[in-house]
Write a protein that holds these residues in place. Structure first.
Motif, PDB file in Angstrom:
ATOM      1  N   ASP A   1     -13.291 -29.238  33.041  1.00 54.01           N
ATOM      2  CA  ASP A   1     -12.117 -29.971  33.513  1.00 54.01           C
ATOM      3  C   ASP A   1     -11.351 -29.029  34.436  1.00 54.01           C
ATOM      4  N   LEU A   2     -11.670 -29.098  35.724  1.00 54.71           N
ATOM      5  CA  LEU A   2     -11.133 -28.142  36.684  1.00 54.71           C
ATOM      6  C   LEU A   2      -9.638 -28.329  36.919  1.00 54.71           C
ATOM      7  N   ARG A   3      -9.102 -29.453  36.478  1.00 50.31           N
ATOM      8  CA  ARG A   3      -7.651 -29.646  36.588  1.00 50.31           C
ATOM      9  C   ARG A   3      -6.898 -28.720  35.642  1.00 50.31           C
ATOM     10  N   ARG A   4      -7.600 -28.150  34.685  1.00 54.39           N
ATOM     11  CA  ARG A   4      -6.969 -27.297  33.698  1.00 54.39           C
ATOM     12  C   ARG A   4      -7.346 -25.823  33.912  1.00 54.39           C
ATOM     13  N   ALA A   5      -7.742 -25.498  35.128  1.00 55.81           N
ATOM     14  CA  ALA A   5      -8.061 -24.115  35.469  1.00 55.81           C
ATOM     15  C   ALA A   5      -6.781 -23.283  35.508  1.00 55.81           C
ATOM     16  N   VAL A   6      -6.961 -21.976  35.433  1.00 58.77           N
ATOM     17  CA  VAL A   6      -5.844 -21.018  35.474  1.00 58.77           C
ATOM     18  C   VAL A   6      -6.140 -20.076  36.644  1.00 58.77           C
ATOM     19  N   PRO A   7      -5.901 -20.519  37.887  1.00 56.45           N
ATOM     20  CA  PRO A   7      -6.464 -19.825  39.051  1.00 56.45           C
ATOM     21  C   PRO A   7      -5.917 -18.432  39.322  1.00 56.45           C
ATOM     22  N   ALA A   8      -4.663 -18.171  39.013  1.00 59.28           N
ATOM     23  CA  ALA A   8      -4.130 -16.831  39.288  1.00 59.28           C
ATOM     24  C   ALA A   8      -4.771 -15.786  38.380  1.00 59.28           C
ATOM     25  N   ALA A   9      -4.898 -16.110  37.101  1.00 52.64           N
ATOM     26  CA  ALA A   9      -5.497 -15.179  36.146  1.00 52.64           C
ATOM     27  C   ALA A   9      -7.015 -15.226  36.185  1.00 52.64           C
ATOM     28  N   ASP A  10      -7.574 -16.329  36.672  1.00 48.17           N
ATOM     29  CA  ASP A  10      -9.023 -16.545  36.561  1.00 48.17           C
ATOM     30  C   ASP A  10      -9.563 -17.162  37.855  1.00 48.17           C
ATOM     31  N   PRO A  11      -9.457 -16.442  38.984  1.00 47.68           N
ATOM     32  CA  PRO A  11      -9.796 -17.042  40.268  1.00 47.68           C
ATOM     33  C   PRO A  11     -11.263 -17.429  40.417  1.00 47.68           C
ATOM     34  N   ASP A  12     -12.181 -16.735  39.743  1.00 54.94           N
ATOM     35  CA  ASP A  12     -13.599 -17.057  39.878  1.00 54.94           C
ATOM     36  C   ASP A  12     -14.115 -18.000  38.798  1.00 54.94           C
ATOM     37  N   GLY A  13     -13.226 -18.394  37.861  1.00 61.81           N
ATOM     38  CA  GLY A  13     -13.621 -19.336  36.821  1.00 61.81           C
ATOM     39  C   GLY A  13     -14.399 -18.709  35.680  1.00 61.81           C
ATOM     40  N   ARG A  14     -14.385 -17.392  35.588  1.00 63.22           N
ATOM     41  CA  ARG A  14     -15.133 -16.723  34.530  1.00 63.22           C
ATOM     42  C   ARG A  14     -14.586 -17.098  33.154  1.00 63.22           C
ATOM     43  N   ALA A  15     -13.261 -16.996  32.987  1.00 63.42           N
ATOM     44  CA  ALA A  15     -12.653 -17.336  31.696  1.00 63.42           C
ATOM     45  C   ALA A  15     -12.841 -18.812  31.376  1.00 63.42           C
ATOM     46  N   LEU A  16     -12.804 -19.659  32.400  1.00 57.84           N
ATOM     47  CA  LEU A  16     -13.031 -21.087  32.178  1.00 57.84           C
ATOM     48  C   LEU A  16     -14.417 -21.317  31.589  1.00 57.84           C
ATOM     49  N   HIS A  17     -15.425 -20.639  32.135  1.00 58.25           N
ATOM     50  CA  HIS A  17     -16.783 -20.822  31.630  1.00 58.25           C
ATOM     51  C   HIS A  17     -16.960 -20.199  30.246  1.00 58.25           C
ATOM     52  N   ILE A  18     -16.284 -19.096  29.977  1.00 59.07           N
ATOM     53  CA  ILE A  18     -16.334 -18.521  28.632  1.00 59.07           C
ATOM     54  C   ILE A  18     -15.750 -19.516  27.632  1.00 59.07           C
ATOM     55  N   SER A  19     -14.647 -20.161  28.002  1.00 59.20           N
ATOM     56  CA  SER A  19     -14.045 -21.168  27.129  1.00 59.20           C
ATOM     57  C   SER A  19     -15.006 -22.323  26.883  1.00 59.20           C
ATOM     58  N   ILE A  20     -15.672 -22.785  27.934  1.00 56.99           N
ATOM     59  CA  ILE A  20     -16.634 -23.874  27.788  1.00 56.99           C
ATOM     60  C   ILE A  20     -17.798 -23.432  26.907  1.00 56.99           C
ATOM     61  N   GLY A  21     -18.222 -22.167  27.057  1.00 62.36           N
ATOM     62  CA  GLY A  21     -19.273 -21.646  26.194  1.00 62.36           C
ATOM     63  C   GLY A  21     -18.868 -21.651  24.734  1.00 62.36           C
ATOM     64  N   ALA A  22     -17.609 -21.289  24.459  1.00 59.20           N
ATOM     65  CA  ALA A  22     -17.119 -21.312  23.076  1.00 59.20           C
ATOM     66  C   ALA A  22     -17.132 -22.737  22.524  1.00 59.20           C
ATOM     67  N   ALA A  23     -16.703 -23.693  23.353  1.00 58.41           N
ATOM     68  CA  ALA A  23     -16.753 -25.102  22.932  1.00 58.41           C
ATOM     69  C   ALA A  23     -18.193 -25.539  22.687  1.00 58.41           C
ATOM     70  N   LEU A  24     -19.101 -25.073  23.532  1.00 59.76           N
ATOM     71  CA  LEU A  24     -20.521 -25.408  23.386  1.00 59.76           C
ATOM     72  C   LEU A  24     -21.063 -24.908  22.046  1.00 59.76           C
ATOM     73  N   PHE A  25     -20.666 -23.693  21.659  1.00 58.41           N
ATOM     74  CA  PHE A  25     -21.152 -23.196  20.366  1.00 58.41           C
ATOM     75  C   PHE A  25     -20.607 -24.044  19.219  1.00 58.41           C
ATOM     76  N   ASN A  26     -19.340 -24.427  19.297  1.00 62.81           N
ATOM     77  CA  ASN A  26     -18.795 -25.303  18.259  1.00 62.81           C
ATOM     78  C   ASN A  26     -19.563 -26.616  18.175  1.00 62.81           C
ATOM     79  N   LEU A  27     -19.973 -27.136  19.324  1.00 62.81           N
ATOM     80  CA  LEU A  27     -20.771 -28.358  19.328  1.00 62.81           C
ATOM     81  C   LEU A  27     -22.104 -28.132  18.619  1.00 62.81           C
ATOM     82  N   ARG A  28     -22.704 -26.981  18.813  1.00 60.47           N
ATOM     83  CA  ARG A  28     -23.966 -26.670  18.136  1.00 60.47           C
ATOM     84  C   ARG A  28     -23.761 -26.622  16.623  1.00 60.47           C
TER      85      ARG A  28
END
Length: 328
Positions: free
Chosen positions: A47-74
C-alpha cells in the motif's frame, strides 16, 4: 497433494488479521491482502499510500514490513492446516503483488515452523521500556540465530565493543534526523494524540534513557513537546543485527520474514524486543553499522532484546481496510 478447498471469508479474515498485526516503521501498516482468483491463495500488495518517504526513500523498510506480514500469514496458514508455498515478487521488482501464497496444500505436521507461534502474533509488541540486566540464555540465542537462518538472513548478537559502536552510530543518526526538518515533520505526523487505527500512540512511546546511553527515537520533536518519563535503562543493552549478503527487494522481504520469525519466537519465551531503526535510514550511518571483520554485508535492522515490560499494543487497521474480498 492439494486440499482444493477454497478459503472461506472467515479464513481470509483470520489470515488478514494475522498479517495486519506485523510490525512496521512508525506503525504505518503498508499492506493489502487479496485472495487469488481460485480462492486457494492470497496475494500480498504494497500500500504505497502508506509509505514513509523521508525515512525510507527506497522502500526498504516498507518491504521489510511486508515481509513481516507475510511471515504472519504463513503462521496463520499453518494454524488453518494449510501449507504456505510463497513466491516473492512474481512480477518482478517494484510490481504488484509483492508476494503470493499458494495455500492449496495441507500441512504435513502440526507445527511446520517449530514452536506454535500463532498465539504470539497477538502478544508481540515493541517494548520501548527499560529492560533488566538479565542475559538472554545462550540456548535461546542459538534458536533465534537458527530462526533467522531458516529465512536466509543472518542474526548476529553483538559483543560489548559492537554494542558500543552501534549505539554511537545510532546516536549520531538520531541527531542528524533531529536536524532534518523534513524527517522530523514526517516522524511527528505518525504520532497519535487521539485514538487511531495506525501510527504511534502516546502510550507506546515508552520511556527515554535518563543516562542517554540508549538512543530511543523521539516522536515528539527535539526538544520533545510531550516528554516521556526518564528512567534508568540497562547499562549495556543486548543488541542484534539482521544482515543479508545482497540488498535487493527480495532480501528486504526475507529480512521481514526473519524479523517476525525471531520476534515471535522471542515472545514465546518471554523475551521483549524493539527496533533501533535510525541508523539504517541514513546511508552513511547504515554502512558503519556493519562489523568490517564480517566482510561485505548489508545491515537491515538493529534489534534490542531483553527481559522487561511487554510494551503497549499499537493500534491496527480494521480487516475491512486491508482485505480486498472477492465480490459475489
Amino acid at each position: 497433494m492439494t486440499t482444493e478447498t477454497a478459503l472461506t471469508t472467515a479464513d481470509l479474515r483470520l489470515l488478514a488479521e494475522a498479517g495486519g498485526a506485523a510490525p512496521s516503521l512508525h506503525n504505518s501498516q503498508p499492506w493489502r491482502f487479496r485472495p487469488t482468483p481460485d480462492l486457494l491463495g492470497l496475494e500480498v500488495h504494497a500500500d504505497l499510500r502508506r509509505a514513509v518517504p523521508a525515512a525510507d526513500p527506497d522502500g526498504r523498510a516498507l518491504h521489510i514490513s511486508i515481509g513481516a506480514a507475510l511471515f504472519n500469514l504463513r503462521v496463520a496458514a499453518a494454524h488453518l492446516g494449510r501449507e504456505a508455498a510463497v513466491r516473492l515478487l512474481p512480477a518482478g521488482e517494484g510490481a504488484q503483488p509483492r508476494a503470493v501464497l499458494d495455500l492449496s496444500a495441507p500441512t504435513d505436521w502440526s507445527q511446520p515452523l517449530g514452536a506454535d507461534l500463532y498465539p504470539a502474533i497477538a502478544r508481540r509488541h515493541s517494548s520501548r521500556q527499560p529492560f533488566t540486566n538479565r542475559d538472554v540464555p545462550e540456548a535461546l540465542v542459538a534458536d533465534l540465530i537458527t530462526a533467522a537462518q531458516e529465512e536466509g538472513v543472518t542474526l548476529g548478537m553483538l559483543e560489548e565493543h559492537g554494542v558500543r559502536r552501534v549505539l554511537a552510530v545510532t546516536s549520531e543518526a538520531e541527531t542528524r534526523i533531529a536536524a532534518d526538518v523534513t524527517r522530523e515533520a514526517e516522524t511527528r505526523r505518525w504520532l497519535r494524540l487521539e485514538p487511531s487505527y495506525d501510527g504511534i500512540p502516546l502510550a507506546a512511546l515508552g520511556s527515554h534513557d535518563r543516562d542517554a546511553r540508549i538512543p530511543m527515537r523521539s516522536f515528539t520533536g527535539h526538544p520533545p513537546h510531550h516528554t516521556t518519563p526518564a528512567e534508568r535503562f540497562e547499562a549495556l543493552p543486548q543488541l542484534a543485527t539482521l544482515t543479508t549478503h545482497l540488498d535487493h527487494q527480495t532480501d528486504w522481504l526475507r529480512t521481514g520474514q526473519a524479523l517476525e520469525r525471531v520476534w515471535l519466537l522471542a515472545t514465546v519465551h518471554g523475551l521483549r524486543a524493539s527496533v533501533l531503526h535510525q541508523a539504517v535510514e541514513i546511508p552513511e550511518t547504515r554502512w558503519r553499522l556493519r562489523d568490517p571483520a564480517d566482510g561485505p554485508a548489508h545491515v537491515q535492522l538493529v534489534l534490542r532484546l531483553g527481559y522487561g515490560p511487554p510494551g503497549a499494543a499499537s493500534p491496527r487497521r480494521p480487516v475491512e481496510e486491508i482485505l480486498d474480498l472477492v465480490e459475489d
